[in-house]
Design a protein around this motif. Structure first.
Motif: not given
Lengths: 298, 311
Positions: B18-28
């Motif tokens: 969940f954390g990695s996905m959120l990180l990828g989403l917001s930095s994208g």
């Protein structure tokens, strides 16, 4: 004696990097040094895995090879329409990731310290010496970086005019028949060599810093390219000497201190440079306004 | 297949995922704006510049509190963006050199502080370098909650101010002309990048964080000409990279999550370069060959006539 060797290595790294760095700063390619110094990681790891030794010659070759591939890929994506900064970013992070994955895959039988590669440990330079016929002829790093310095200085001196025209006016360079692409890759080759040669002894931070900070400082002090190169070599050497003593007083990382000192010198130039300094220009402005006010009053 | 199922059932792995996905989403999402404003390497500079902030936070507090680290990193990041802006505005030094100067000088200072901490013999310091190189596997529930909150705030700011950011990215002069607070919004975008970097550092590490800001955005740019779609795609690519990267890392092999996430993002980038419609290599090749065929057909017509006349 070891103090002398450390300072000499630092000064050689500073001189090599600042000669090449002047052209990078002028050509708006300052981040290339950062990119190369990170991207060579897989080259070093692969060379280490293939040769099975920490012999610096293999690592140097592997790293220099990957360095040129990095530059080539950056150029390739840039030409196909990606902005240059983004293309640098995509390429070097990907290669760095490959390097980290390789290290962690072989982490059990690899004796390659990531910290050492990234931070470098210039303090160990004096103990890693070369012996020729049983005679100690000085630290390996001094010879390696010294050779890189001679190479860079010679190539730049030989083709000074060509490099100069290519940096300031590539269109004109092409028009007068200078092979611009060749000199681009020659310069990038020199950046790779000096990065990699310096890298092993002093770490990525010092290399990237010395590529950019002294040349940028010199850029604020002069209008002539030849003087800019001389100034930046002097500033680089001064940073490494002062940085060494700061480090020994604070008992801190030598490479880190050298860069911090270079940063302070840059800040001084930024504020007080006679032609481009922020404060000096403010004073001049105020004087002008005063003069105008006087003229208006009279 | 069993491994994957286990991951989905293991609550700890779920949090990392969940954390990695959120990180990828917001930095994208925020990375797209950085890309268009030609500030892709800002993430790289800021993630290095955070080091002295983290060190000072540790020296002052003496504890390894994630919150204080983030605070220190954010303060250092804001000072760094200010420095970069100041140098580019007031001297003839260009943005790339300014970035490189701030990056190395801050990192150098950070290393000095780090060695100071190490030499001070504080037994508590051992986790600092982990923080720098990133350890997604050690993410805890509280970290993921912080990441989730920050990501939601970040993405919602971007969607609320979408129109303003769009104008600022393409025509800052016009934006100033019609009375937008351009300087403030410049700093706001920088601040959002700082926030994304700071959140990402502990998951993927200093160096690889910049990849999450750049690579999804560049990939997304290949697929579309519209900013809205690009931002959405970039966020999706980022999230997908986080998802697949975590899966590969979790299915054994002892591989770190951060680099794998970056490599997945690079994979998406390579696919985009090759297969994207209109801008991709394949479609360009197709277009070129069809044009060539058409030319050959058009040329061969009159040539045949001429040949017939000559006979």
């Amino acid at each position: 004696m070891s103090t002398f060797w450390i300072i000499l290595t630092g000064a050689l790294v500073a001189s090599t990097c600042s000669i090449v760095g002047c052209f990078l700063v002028l050509r708006k390619m300052a981040m290339i040094g950062d990119a190369i110094s990170h991207a060579v990681l897989p080259g070093i790891v692969i060379a280490f895995l293939l040769s099975g030794s920490r012999d610096s010659l293999f690592m140097l070759l592997g790293a220099a090879g990957i360095g040129l591939i990095t530059v080539f890929l950056i150029q390739l994506f840039h030409q196909s329409g990606v902005q240059s900064d983004a293309s640098i970013g995509v390429v070097f992070t990907a290669l760095f990731a490959v390097g980290v994955v390789l290290i962690s895959m072989y982490t059990r039988h690899i004796d390659l310290d990531l910290d050492c590669v990234l931070y470098g440990e210039i303090a160990y330079v004096p103990w890693n010496t070369i012996h020729v016929g049983g005679v100690d002829i000085g630290p390996k790093a001094v010879w390696g970086v010294g050779l890189a310095f001679l190479l860079c200085a010679t190539v730049i001196a030989l083709f000074y005019k060509q490099f100069k025209i290519c940096s300031f006016d590539p269109a004109m360079a092409a028009a007068v028949g200078i092979p611009v692409a060749l000199f681009h890759y020659l310069l990038m080759g020199l950046v790779s060599v000096s990065t990699v040669a310096s890298f092993e002894s002093v770490g990525a931070i010092l290399v990237v810093g010395m590529l950019v900070v002294p040349p940028a400082t010199a850029y604020l002090l002069t209008e002539k390219l030849s003087r800019m190169i001389v100034y930046s070599v002097l500033i680089g050497c001064a940073s490494s000497v002062i940085g060494y003593y700061v480090a020994s007083v604070l008992d801190a990382s030598i490479a880190g201190s050298m860069i911090s000192v270079a940063g302070i010198l840059f800040l001084i130039a930024l504020l007080f440079s006679p032609t481009h300094g922020v404060i000096v220009r403010k004073l001049k402005q105020r004087k002008m306004i005063q003069k105008q006010a006087d003229a208006a009053a009279a | 297949m069993m491994d994957w199922l286990n991951i989905l059932l293991d609550p700890n792995a779920q949090w990392i995922l969940f954390g990695s996905m959120l990180l990828g989403l917001s930095s994208g999402v925020i990375g797209s704006f950085a890309y268009l404003r030609k500030q892709s390497l800002m993430g790289d500079a800021l993630s290095h510049a955070a080091l002295p902030g983290v060190c000072i936070a540790f020296m002052l507090s003496g504890s390894k509190s994630i919150f204080l680290f983030l605070l220190g990193a954010a303060v250092a990041g804001v000072i760094a963006t200010f420095g970069i802006g100041y140098i580019t505005r007031n001297t003839r030094i260009k943005q790339d050199s300014a970035l490189a100067i701030i990056l190395t000088v801050f990192f150098g200072l950070g290393i000095v502080l780090l060695t100071q901490i190490q030499h001070s013999g504080n037994g508590n310091q051992s986790g600092l370098d982990k923080f720098l190189f990133g350890q997604a596997a050690s993410m805890m529930l509280s970290d993921v909650v912080i990441m989730a909150v920050i990501s939601i705030v970040l993405v919602s700011i971007c969607s609320l101010l979408f129109k303003e950011f769009k104008l600022l990215s393409f025509d800052p002069g016009f934006a100033r002309g019609i009375g937008y607070p351009v300087a403030f919004m410049d700093q706001l975008i920088m601040f959002l990048i700082v926030v994304a970097v700071v959140v990402g550092i502990q998951a993927v590490g200093v160096v690889l964080m910049s990849a999450l800001l750049i690579t999804p955005a560049v990939s997304a740019r290949y697929w579309t000409e519209k900013l809205g779609l690009m931002v959405v795609l970039s966020g999706l690519f980022g999230a997908l990279s986080g998802l697949i990267g975590t899966f590969i890392s979790a299915s054994g092999n002892n591989l770190p999550t951060g680099p794998l996430t970056v490599l997945v993002a690079t994979g998406i980038f390579v696919i985009s370069v090759i297969a994207a419609p209109r801008r991709g290599v394949l479609s360009k090749l197709l277009l070129r060959s069809s044009v060539r065929n058409q030319m050959r057909r058009e040329q061969s017509g009159p040539q045949m006539e001429r040949r017939e006349k000559a006979v």
